[in-house]
Every structure is written in structure tokens, then in C-alpha cells.
Design a protein around this motif. Sequence first.
Motif, PDB file in Angstrom:
ATOM      1  N   PRO A   1       0.819  -1.213   0.000  1.00 32.83           N
ATOM      2  CA  PRO A   1       0.000   0.000   0.000  1.00 32.83           C
ATOM      3  C   PRO A   1       0.849   1.257   0.000  1.00 32.83           C
ATOM      4  CG  PRO A   1      -0.877  -1.613   1.551  1.00 32.83           C
ATOM      5  CD  PRO A   1       0.449  -2.139   1.081  1.00 32.83           C
ATOM      6  N   GLU A   2       2.008   1.190   0.659  1.00 31.16           N
ATOM      7  CA  GLU A   2       2.879   2.365   0.717  1.00 31.16           C
ATOM      8  C   GLU A   2       3.357   2.769  -0.671  1.00 31.16           C
ATOM      9  OE1 GLU A   2       3.217  -0.338   2.563  1.00 31.16           O
ATOM     10  OE2 GLU A   2       2.713   0.399   4.571  1.00 31.16           O
TER      11      GLU A   2
ATOM     12  N   ALA B   1       0.010   6.980  -6.349  1.00 35.36           N
ATOM     13  CA  ALA B   1      -1.229   7.761  -6.338  1.00 35.36           C
ATOM     14  C   ALA B   1      -0.942   9.233  -6.076  1.00 35.36           C
ATOM     15  CB  ALA B   1      -2.180   7.206  -5.272  1.00 35.36           C
ATOM     16  N   ASP B   2      -0.037   9.501  -5.144  1.00 35.42           N
ATOM     17  CA  ASP B   2       0.294  10.891  -4.820  1.00 35.42           C
ATOM     18  C   ASP B   2       0.985  11.586  -5.994  1.00 35.42           C
ATOM     19  OD1 ASP B   2      -0.806  10.641  -2.338  1.00 35.42           O
ATOM     20  OD2 ASP B   2       1.094  10.422  -1.258  1.00 35.42           O
TER      21      ASP B   2
ATOM     22  N   ARG C   1      -7.234  13.275  -2.472  1.00 35.61           N
ATOM     23  CA  ARG C   1      -6.013  12.465  -2.430  1.00 35.61           C
ATOM     24  C   ARG C   1      -6.324  11.061  -1.900  1.00 35.61           C
ATOM     25  NH1 ARG C   1      -0.774  13.867  -2.783  1.00 35.61           N
ATOM     26  NH2 ARG C   1      -1.291  16.098  -2.616  1.00 35.61           N
ATOM     27  N   GLU C   2      -7.197  10.973  -0.909  1.00 33.95           N
ATOM     28  CA  GLU C   2      -7.536   9.666  -0.354  1.00 33.95           C
ATOM     29  C   GLU C   2      -8.281   8.810  -1.370  1.00 33.95           C
ATOM     30  OE1 GLU C   2      -6.433   8.308   2.441  1.00 33.95           O
ATOM     31  OE2 GLU C   2      -5.234  10.141   2.498  1.00 33.95           O
TER      32      GLU C   2
ATOM     33  N   PHE D   1      -5.763   3.462  -6.541  1.00 30.43           N
ATOM     34  CA  PHE D   1      -4.542   2.727  -6.879  1.00 30.43           C
ATOM     35  C   PHE D   1      -4.413   1.435  -6.078  1.00 30.43           C
ATOM     36  CE2 PHE D   1      -3.206   6.293  -9.353  1.00 30.43           C
ATOM     37  CZ  PHE D   1      -2.273   5.776 -10.240  1.00 30.43           C
ATOM     38  N   ASN D   2      -5.069   1.368  -4.925  1.00 33.31           N
ATOM     39  CA  ASN D   2      -5.047   0.149  -4.126  1.00 33.31           C
ATOM     40  C   ASN D   2      -6.145  -0.828  -4.529  1.00 33.31           C
ATOM     41  OD1 ASN D   2      -3.068   0.104  -1.580  1.00 33.31           O
ATOM     42  ND2 ASN D   2      -3.619   2.224  -1.992  1.00 33.31           N
TER      43      ASN D   2
ATOM     44  N   ARG E   1      -5.682   7.521  -3.748  1.00 31.28           N
ATOM     45  CA  ARG E   1      -4.940   6.423  -3.134  1.00 31.28           C
ATOM     46  C   ARG E   1      -5.779   5.146  -3.111  1.00 31.28           C
ATOM     47  NH1 ARG E   1      -1.769   8.786   2.230  1.00 31.28           N
ATOM     48  NH2 ARG E   1      -0.149   9.957   1.102  1.00 31.28           N
TER      49      ARG E   1
ATOM     50  N   LEU F   1       1.943   1.921  -3.579  1.00 34.01           N
ATOM     51  CA  LEU F   1       0.787   2.340  -4.372  1.00 34.01           C
ATOM     52  C   LEU F   1       0.348   3.747  -3.990  1.00 34.01           C
ATOM     53  CD1 LEU F   1      -1.244  -0.991  -4.390  1.00 34.01           C
ATOM     54  CD2 LEU F   1       0.076  -0.001  -6.265  1.00 34.01           C
ATOM     55  N   ASN F   2       0.473   4.082  -2.713  1.00 38.67           N
ATOM     56  CA  ASN F   2       0.124   5.438  -2.274  1.00 38.67           C
ATOM     57  C   ASN F   2       1.081   6.472  -2.856  1.00 38.67           C
ATOM     58  OD1 ASN F   2      -2.059   4.552  -0.807  1.00 38.67           O
ATOM     59  ND2 ASN F   2      -1.019   4.604   1.173  1.00 38.67           N
ATOM     60  N   ILE F   3       2.347   6.096  -2.977  1.00 36.33           N
ATOM     61  CA  ILE F   3       3.330   7.005  -3.586  1.00 36.33           C
ATOM     62  C   ILE F   3       2.963   7.269  -5.048  1.00 36.33           C
ATOM     63  CG2 ILE F   3       5.725   7.189  -4.370  1.00 36.33           C
ATOM     64  CD1 ILE F   3       6.540   5.728  -1.795  1.00 36.33           C
TER      65      ILE F   3
END
Length: 220
Positions: A125-126, A132-133, A192-193, A199-200, A196, A128-130
Motif C-alpha cells: 500500500p505504501e 497515487a500521490d 487524495r484519499e 490505486f489500491n 490512493r 501504491l500510495n506514492i
Amino acid sequence: EAVEECSSSWFDNNNSMADCIFDAIDTDEDGSVSNAELQEYLENIIGSIYDPKSIRLLFATLDQNADGCISREEMRFAFSNYDILALYDAFGISKGLKAVTSDKIYVQAIEQLRSDANIDPRASPEMLNILADLMFDKIDTDASGEIDLNELKDHYNRENKNDNENDSDTENESAKAILSALDVNSDGKITREEMRAGFNQFNPKSLSEAFGVDEVEDLL
């Protein structure tokens, strides 16, 4: 009831079963299945509510091009290429038309389908969050913390780099489709959420391509 009518199709014709499920879910008969329609269908079939996040994962797995809806072709593709028993479980039905009421079975079914769809379960998730950001910051040009339809249209215009009127219409449709896919609370904006979460939930590669970005380097 609609599913029971095509019970004879279960093991001998995947397209027929896919069409049966599709038609049962597509209650507004617009030729596509929304996340809301999928959730309503499962509530009616099961008689209880699964975790909306799990239903969202199923929806995102089947929506291959991340356009915010499941087409008949995408449903048929799933029934022709993914684990058939996992599909039966994911749609709340098991062999013999018996409702699946176990959350554990449902989650396992979705995990199997995501594996079949080549959505790497090892992707953290970390990471994928990057991604997404990076995507979010690329599109949120006014740094407001939200992406609206106009920013999406501008993004597609920059990615496509041309002013052809027909291409402009295509960009508008792409912008509307991606907004529909990611705007979970239907307020007309992507936070942003929500990016994220997208992408997850969706295949990250397919979602990036839906944004017109083919390589991670394009986000930098």
C-alpha cells in the motif's frame, strides 16, 4: 430469481452465465454496471451487507479499463478467464444456487480473482500510495487538494498534446469516466484519499493507462 432462471448455464456456457449475472445487476438497463448496482445486487442476493470495501475491490477487479463501470464485455472476459468458482462465490452464489454468507469465503474469492487479473498482491500500500500521490499532484495544478472535472480535462489535453475537436471530445469522455471511477462519494471531485484508494483497488497499471500515463517516469 433472475439468476435461477439461467441455472442450466452454470457449467456449460460461461457467456450465458456472465450475461445472466450482468442483466440481473444492470437494473437501469443502460448497458453497464455501476458500483452502486453491484452493491444493491449483493444485498438482495445475500440478504445482508458485505463490507463496501470488499465489494469495491470486486468492482475494481472487473472494471479492467478503470472507466467507472463494468461492461458486458468485461463481465464475459471475467467468466471466460478467471476462476469460475471464485466468481460464483464473489457474486454471492455457490454451486447449487446456494447463497454464500461467509465473509471469509467472499474475501478469498476476491483475492483469487485479483490474482487472476494479474493485480499483484505483493504490491505494498505504501508504494501504491506514492504512485497515487504522484498522479494526484501531477493533475491537481491549483494545489487545492481536490481534482475537479476541468483539471482532469486539462490533464488529458496536456497528455495528448493536440487541439483536434474530435480528440477534445474523447478527452472530455475520458475525464468524466475517470471521475466516475474514483469519485467514491459522488461530490464531483477526487480527493487524495480517493486517488490512493483507486490505486489500491484497481489494477495500478490499468489505472495509470486510463490516466494516459504509460510509465512511472511520466509522473516525475
